[in-house]
Design a protein around this motif. Structure first.
Motif, PDB file in Angstrom:
ATOM      1  N   LYS A  45       8.624 -12.291  -1.175  1.00 57.31           N
ATOM      2  CA  LYS A  45       9.391 -12.975  -0.132  1.00 57.31           C
ATOM      3  C   LYS A  45       9.173 -12.391   1.249  1.00 57.31           C
ATOM      4  N   LYS A  46       8.932 -11.071   1.333  1.00 60.73           N
ATOM      5  CA  LYS A  46       8.855 -10.429   2.642  1.00 60.73           C
ATOM      6  C   LYS A  46       7.604  -9.584   2.848  1.00 60.73           C
ATOM      7  N   GLN A  47       6.823  -9.355   1.825  1.00 60.86           N
ATOM      8  CA  GLN A  47       5.635  -8.513   1.939  1.00 60.86           C
ATOM      9  C   GLN A  47       4.363  -9.335   1.775  1.00 60.86           C
ATOM     10  N   TRP A  48       3.316  -8.893   2.495  1.00 64.46           N
ATOM     11  CA  TRP A  48       2.008  -9.529   2.349  1.00 64.46           C
ATOM     12  C   TRP A  48       1.171  -8.817   1.299  1.00 64.46           C
ATOM     13  N   GLY A  49       1.443  -7.540   1.096  1.00 71.22           N
ATOM     14  CA  GLY A  49       0.662  -6.802   0.123  1.00 71.22           C
ATOM     15  C   GLY A  49       1.297  -5.457  -0.179  1.00 71.22           C
ATOM     16  N   SER A  50       0.808  -4.814  -1.241  1.00 69.43           N
ATOM     17  CA  SER A  50       1.282  -3.478  -1.598  1.00 69.43           C
ATOM     18  C   SER A  50       0.206  -2.789  -2.430  1.00 69.43           C
ATOM     19  N   CYS A  51       0.330  -1.475  -2.545  1.00 71.34           N
ATOM     20  CA  CYS A  51      -0.612  -0.680  -3.344  1.00 71.34           C
ATOM     21  C   CYS A  51       0.203   0.226  -4.247  1.00 71.34           C
ATOM     22  N   SER A  52       0.004   0.114  -5.547  1.00 77.10           N
ATOM     23  CA  SER A  52       0.768   0.914  -6.499  1.00 77.10           C
ATOM     24  C   SER A  52       0.242   2.350  -6.534  1.00 77.10           C
ATOM     25  N   PRO A  53       1.026   3.291  -7.056  1.00 76.08           N
ATOM     26  CA  PRO A  53       0.551   4.678  -7.193  1.00 76.08           C
ATOM     27  C   PRO A  53      -0.734   4.788  -8.010  1.00 76.08           C
ATOM     28  N   LYS A  54      -0.984   3.826  -8.884  1.00 73.61           N
ATOM     29  CA  LYS A  54      -2.202   3.840  -9.700  1.00 73.61           C
ATOM     30  C   LYS A  54      -3.387   3.173  -8.984  1.00 73.61           C
ATOM     31  N   GLY A  55      -3.150   2.687  -7.756  1.00 70.24           N
ATOM     32  CA  GLY A  55      -4.252   2.106  -6.996  1.00 70.24           C
ATOM     33  C   GLY A  55      -4.499   0.632  -7.252  1.00 70.24           C
ATOM     34  N   VAL A  56      -3.505  -0.069  -7.789  1.00 68.18           N
ATOM     35  CA  VAL A  56      -3.637  -1.508  -8.016  1.00 68.18           C
ATOM     36  C   VAL A  56      -3.037  -2.245  -6.821  1.00 68.18           C
ATOM     37  N   LEU A  57      -3.818  -3.138  -6.213  1.00 71.92           N
ATOM     38  CA  LEU A  57      -3.347  -3.887  -5.058  1.00 71.92           C
ATOM     39  C   LEU A  57      -2.639  -5.163  -5.502  1.00 71.92           C
ATOM     40  N   SER A  58      -1.540  -5.472  -4.838  1.00 72.38           N
ATOM     41  CA  SER A  58      -0.847  -6.750  -5.023  1.00 72.38           C
ATOM     42  C   SER A  58      -0.931  -7.498  -3.707  1.00 72.38           C
ATOM     43  N   LEU A  59      -1.401  -8.740  -3.751  1.00 77.03           N
ATOM     44  CA  LEU A  59      -1.583  -9.535  -2.538  1.00 77.03           C
ATOM     45  C   LEU A  59      -0.816 -10.848  -2.665  1.00 77.03           C
ATOM     46  N   ASN A  60      -0.093 -11.183  -1.622  1.00 78.71           N
ATOM     47  CA  ASN A  60       0.708 -12.396  -1.605  1.00 78.71           C
ATOM     48  C   ASN A  60      -0.205 -13.607  -1.422  1.00 78.71           C
ATOM     49  N   PRO A  61      -0.185 -14.577  -2.338  1.00 79.35           N
ATOM     50  CA  PRO A  61      -1.065 -15.748  -2.189  1.00 79.35           C
ATOM     51  C   PRO A  61      -0.791 -16.528  -0.902  1.00 79.35           C
ATOM     52  N   ASN A  62       0.423 -16.441  -0.360  1.00 81.39           N
ATOM     53  CA  ASN A  62       0.736 -17.125   0.892  1.00 81.39           C
ATOM     54  C   ASN A  62      -0.056 -16.574   2.072  1.00 81.39           C
TER      55      ASN A  62
END
Length: 247
Positions: free
Chosen positions: A173-190
Protein backbone atom coordinates in the motif's frame (compact mmCIF):
# COMPACT_ATOMS: atom_id res chain seq x y z
CA UNK A 1 31.23 12.20 -5.54
CA UNK A 2 29.07 14.86 -3.93
CA UNK A 3 25.61 13.73 -2.97
CA UNK A 4 22.83 15.91 -4.34
CA UNK A 5 21.11 18.03 -1.71
CA UNK A 6 17.46 18.76 -1.04
CA UNK A 7 16.21 21.76 0.92
CA UNK A 8 12.66 22.86 1.73
CA UNK A 9 11.87 26.53 1.05
CA UNK A 10 8.77 28.74 1.02
CA UNK A 11 7.67 31.97 -0.58
CA UNK A 12 4.54 34.10 -0.39
CA UNK A 13 2.12 34.50 -3.28
CA UNK A 14 -0.81 36.66 -2.25
CA UNK A 15 -2.41 34.93 0.71
CA UNK A 16 -0.84 31.61 -0.25
CA UNK A 17 2.44 30.09 0.88
CA UNK A 18 4.21 28.04 -1.75
CA UNK A 19 6.43 25.32 -0.28
CA UNK A 20 8.98 23.90 -2.67
CA UNK A 21 11.72 21.31 -2.46
CA UNK A 22 15.05 22.37 -3.91
CA UNK A 23 17.12 19.55 -5.39
CA UNK A 24 20.71 20.47 -6.22
CA UNK A 25 21.47 17.95 -8.94
CA UNK A 26 25.01 16.94 -9.97
CA UNK A 27 25.89 17.48 -13.64
CA UNK A 28 22.79 19.60 -14.26
CA UNK A 29 23.49 22.55 -16.52
CA UNK A 30 21.53 25.69 -17.36
CA UNK A 31 18.51 27.15 -15.59
CA UNK A 32 16.48 25.71 -12.77
CA UNK A 33 13.53 23.49 -13.65
CA UNK A 34 10.24 23.72 -11.74
CA UNK A 35 7.88 20.74 -11.44
CA UNK A 36 4.42 20.57 -9.85
CA UNK A 37 3.58 16.94 -9.11
CA UNK A 38 0.10 15.36 -9.12
CA UNK A 39 -0.11 15.63 -5.33
CA UNK A 40 0.50 19.41 -5.55
CA UNK A 41 4.07 19.29 -4.23
CA UNK A 42 6.59 21.56 -5.93
CA UNK A 43 10.09 20.45 -6.88
CA UNK A 44 12.86 22.68 -8.18
CA UNK A 45 15.92 21.08 -9.80
CA UNK A 46 19.01 23.28 -9.94
CA UNK A 47 22.73 22.98 -10.72
CA UNK A 48 24.91 22.33 -7.68
CA UNK A 49 26.36 25.86 -7.57
CA UNK A 50 23.02 27.71 -7.75
CA UNK A 51 22.40 29.84 -4.65
CA UNK A 52 19.05 29.77 -2.86
CA UNK A 53 18.23 33.46 -3.56
CA UNK A 54 18.64 32.82 -7.29
CA UNK A 55 16.38 29.78 -7.05
CA UNK A 56 13.78 31.70 -5.07
CA UNK A 57 13.80 34.48 -7.68
CA UNK A 58 13.16 31.89 -10.41
CA UNK A 59 10.21 30.44 -8.49
CA UNK A 60 8.87 33.91 -7.71
CA UNK A 61 9.02 34.81 -11.38
CA UNK A 62 6.85 31.79 -12.23
CA UNK A 63 4.73 31.90 -9.06
CA UNK A 64 1.50 32.45 -10.98
CA UNK A 65 2.19 29.40 -13.16
CA UNK A 66 3.16 27.34 -10.10
CA UNK A 67 0.05 28.36 -8.14
CA UNK A 68 -2.17 27.58 -11.11
CA UNK A 69 -0.81 24.04 -11.31
CA UNK A 70 -1.10 23.58 -7.54
CA UNK A 71 -4.77 24.54 -7.72
CA UNK A 72 -5.35 22.11 -10.59
CA UNK A 73 -3.67 19.35 -8.56
CA UNK A 74 -5.93 20.14 -5.59
CA UNK A 75 -9.01 19.92 -7.80
CA UNK A 76 -7.93 16.60 -9.29
CA UNK A 77 -7.19 15.11 -5.87
CA UNK A 78 -10.76 15.87 -4.79
CA UNK A 79 -11.86 13.47 -7.48
CA UNK A 80 -9.44 10.64 -6.67
CA UNK A 81 -12.28 8.26 -5.88
CA UNK A 82 -12.30 4.48 -5.60
CA UNK A 83 -12.01 2.84 -9.00
CA UNK A 84 -15.22 1.75 -10.70
CA UNK A 85 -13.44 -0.07 -13.56
CA UNK A 86 -15.57 1.44 -16.29
CA UNK A 87 -14.78 3.09 -19.62
CA UNK A 88 -13.38 6.61 -19.36
CA UNK A 89 -11.26 6.16 -16.23
CA UNK A 90 -7.57 7.06 -16.45
CA UNK A 91 -4.76 4.58 -15.81
CA UNK A 92 -0.99 4.88 -16.08
CA UNK A 93 1.76 2.77 -17.60
CA UNK A 94 5.38 3.97 -17.46
CA UNK A 95 4.13 7.56 -17.03
CA UNK A 96 1.74 7.36 -20.02
CA UNK A 97 -1.81 8.29 -19.13
CA UNK A 98 -4.22 5.82 -20.72
CA UNK A 99 -7.98 5.90 -20.97
CA UNK A 100 -9.77 2.69 -20.05
CA UNK A 101 -12.07 1.20 -22.68
CA UNK A 102 -14.18 -1.76 -21.57
CA UNK A 103 -15.70 -3.80 -24.39
CA UNK A 104 -18.07 -6.74 -24.05
CA UNK A 105 -17.02 -9.63 -26.29
CA UNK A 106 -17.37 -13.38 -26.68
CA UNK A 107 -14.00 -13.91 -25.00
CA UNK A 108 -14.76 -15.71 -21.72
CA UNK A 109 -11.10 -15.62 -20.70
CA UNK A 110 -10.78 -11.89 -21.28
CA UNK A 111 -7.84 -9.81 -22.52
CA UNK A 112 -6.09 -6.48 -21.95
CA UNK A 113 -4.03 -4.61 -24.53
CA UNK A 114 -2.74 -1.16 -25.41
CA UNK A 115 -4.35 0.35 -28.49
CA UNK A 116 -3.92 3.94 -29.68
CA UNK A 117 -3.49 5.45 -26.26
CA UNK A 118 -6.25 3.37 -24.70
CA UNK A 119 -6.16 0.46 -22.30
CA UNK A 120 -8.57 -1.99 -23.92
CA UNK A 121 -10.27 -4.63 -21.78
CA UNK A 122 -12.37 -7.16 -23.69
CA UNK A 123 -14.37 -9.87 -21.94
CA UNK A 124 -17.73 -11.58 -21.90
CA UNK A 125 -17.93 -10.54 -18.24
CA UNK A 126 -17.49 -6.77 -17.87
CA UNK A 127 -18.38 -6.52 -14.20
CA UNK A 128 -16.10 -4.24 -12.13
CA UNK A 129 -14.68 -7.23 -10.26
CA UNK A 130 -13.75 -9.01 -13.51
CA UNK A 131 -12.29 -5.90 -15.14
CA UNK A 132 -10.24 -5.20 -12.00
CA UNK A 133 -8.88 -8.75 -11.98
CA UNK A 134 -7.90 -8.53 -15.65
CA UNK A 135 -6.17 -5.17 -15.17
CA UNK A 136 -4.24 -6.27 -12.10
CA UNK A 137 -3.11 -9.37 -13.98
CA UNK A 138 -2.00 -7.25 -16.94
CA UNK A 139 0.01 -4.90 -14.72
CA UNK A 140 1.66 -7.83 -12.92
CA UNK A 141 2.64 -9.44 -16.22
CA UNK A 142 4.10 -6.17 -17.51
CA UNK A 143 5.94 -5.60 -14.24
CA UNK A 144 7.34 -9.14 -14.23
CA UNK A 145 8.73 -8.74 -17.72
CA UNK A 146 10.08 -5.20 -17.38
CA UNK A 147 11.60 -5.56 -13.91
CA UNK A 148 13.25 -8.84 -14.91
CA UNK A 149 14.98 -7.22 -17.88
CA UNK A 150 16.02 -4.07 -16.00
CA UNK A 151 17.36 -5.98 -12.99
CA UNK A 152 19.48 -8.10 -15.32
CA UNK A 153 20.85 -5.00 -17.10
CA UNK A 154 21.54 -3.10 -13.87
CA UNK A 155 23.22 -6.08 -12.20
CA UNK A 156 25.61 -6.34 -15.13
CA UNK A 157 26.82 -2.76 -14.69
CA UNK A 158 27.08 -2.63 -10.88
CA UNK A 159 30.54 -3.95 -9.89
CA UNK A 160 29.53 -5.20 -6.44
CA UNK A 161 26.77 -7.45 -7.80
CA UNK A 162 27.85 -10.87 -9.06
CA UNK A 163 24.41 -12.05 -10.19
CA UNK A 164 20.81 -10.97 -10.42
CA UNK A 165 19.26 -11.44 -6.97
CA UNK A 166 16.15 -13.40 -6.16
CA UNK A 167 13.09 -11.20 -6.36
CA UNK A 168 9.29 -11.29 -6.32
CA UNK A 169 6.28 -9.09 -6.95
CA UNK A 170 4.43 -7.97 -3.84
CA UNK A 171 1.58 -5.46 -3.82
CA UNK A 172 2.16 -2.95 -1.01
CA UNK A 173 0.00 0.00 0.00
CA UNK A 174 2.80 2.45 0.79
CA UNK A 175 6.11 0.94 -0.35
CA UNK A 176 7.59 0.56 -3.81
CA UNK A 177 10.12 -2.04 -2.79
CA UNK A 178 12.00 -3.74 0.03
CA UNK A 179 15.00 -6.00 0.61
CA UNK A 180 14.83 -8.84 3.13
CA UNK A 181 17.75 -9.75 5.44
CA UNK A 182 18.32 -12.77 3.18
CA UNK A 183 18.71 -10.52 0.13
CA UNK A 184 15.35 -11.20 -1.53
CA UNK A 185 13.87 -8.14 -3.25
CA UNK A 186 10.14 -7.39 -3.15
CA UNK A 187 8.88 -5.01 -5.84
CA UNK A 188 5.45 -3.44 -6.03
CA UNK A 189 3.82 -4.24 -9.41
CA UNK A 190 2.22 -0.77 -9.36
CA UNK A 191 5.72 0.64 -9.85
CA UNK A 192 5.43 -0.24 -13.54
CA UNK A 193 2.99 2.69 -13.84
CA UNK A 194 5.76 5.17 -12.97
CA UNK A 195 8.22 6.92 -15.32
CA UNK A 196 11.16 4.72 -16.28
CA UNK A 197 13.71 6.79 -14.35
CA UNK A 198 11.59 6.31 -11.22
CA UNK A 199 11.51 2.55 -11.77
CA UNK A 200 15.28 2.61 -12.24
CA UNK A 201 15.68 4.51 -8.95
CA UNK A 202 13.66 1.97 -6.95
CA UNK A 203 15.51 -0.98 -8.47
CA UNK A 204 18.88 0.63 -7.75
CA UNK A 205 17.79 1.54 -4.22
CA UNK A 206 16.89 -2.05 -3.38
CA UNK A 207 19.96 -3.47 -5.13
CA UNK A 208 22.19 -1.19 -3.06
CA UNK A 209 20.64 -2.72 0.05
CA UNK A 210 22.29 -6.00 -0.91
CA UNK A 211 25.58 -4.30 0.02
CA UNK A 212 24.37 -1.95 2.74
CA UNK A 213 21.13 -2.99 4.42
CA UNK A 214 20.76 0.23 6.39
CA UNK A 215 20.43 3.79 5.15
CA UNK A 216 23.91 4.76 6.24
CA UNK A 217 26.42 7.05 4.47
CA UNK A 218 27.95 4.07 2.62
CA UNK A 219 24.53 3.16 1.24
CA UNK A 220 23.93 6.69 -0.07
CA UNK A 221 27.41 6.89 -1.59
CA UNK A 222 26.76 3.64 -3.45
CA UNK A 223 23.37 4.84 -4.66
CA UNK A 224 24.80 8.19 -5.77
CA UNK A 225 27.56 6.46 -7.74
CA UNK A 226 24.89 4.66 -9.77
CA UNK A 227 22.35 7.52 -10.01
CA UNK A 228 23.77 10.96 -9.14
CA UNK A 229 20.35 12.61 -9.54
CA UNK A 230 18.48 10.10 -7.37
CA UNK A 231 17.02 12.66 -4.95
CA UNK A 232 15.39 14.55 -7.79
CA UNK A 233 13.95 11.31 -9.18
CA UNK A 234 12.75 10.23 -5.72
CA UNK A 235 10.97 13.56 -5.26
CA UNK A 236 9.20 13.03 -8.59
CA UNK A 237 8.08 9.54 -7.58
CA UNK A 238 6.92 10.73 -4.15
CA UNK A 239 4.80 13.37 -5.87
CA UNK A 240 3.05 10.72 -8.00
CA UNK A 241 2.67 7.98 -5.38
CA UNK A 242 -0.90 8.69 -4.31
CA UNK A 243 -2.08 8.64 -7.91
CA UNK A 244 -0.13 5.53 -8.96
CA UNK A 245 -1.00 3.47 -5.92
CA UNK A 246 -4.73 4.07 -6.40
CA UNK A 247 -6.00 0.76 -7.75
Amino acid sequence: MEINRTIMQTLSYGEERIRYQVCHVPDREGKVAIHVHPDGSVQVDAPMDTELPEIKAAVQKRARWVMGHIEKARELREYVLPREYVSGESYYYQKRRLQLKVVRSEDAKGSVKLHRGKLMVESSDVSPARVRKLLLGWYRARAQDYFSRRLKDITARVPCLAETPEWRLLTMKKQWGSCSPKGVLSLNPNLVKAPRECIEYVLLHELCHLQEHNHNPRFYRLLTEQMPEWKSVKAKLDGMSELLLNE
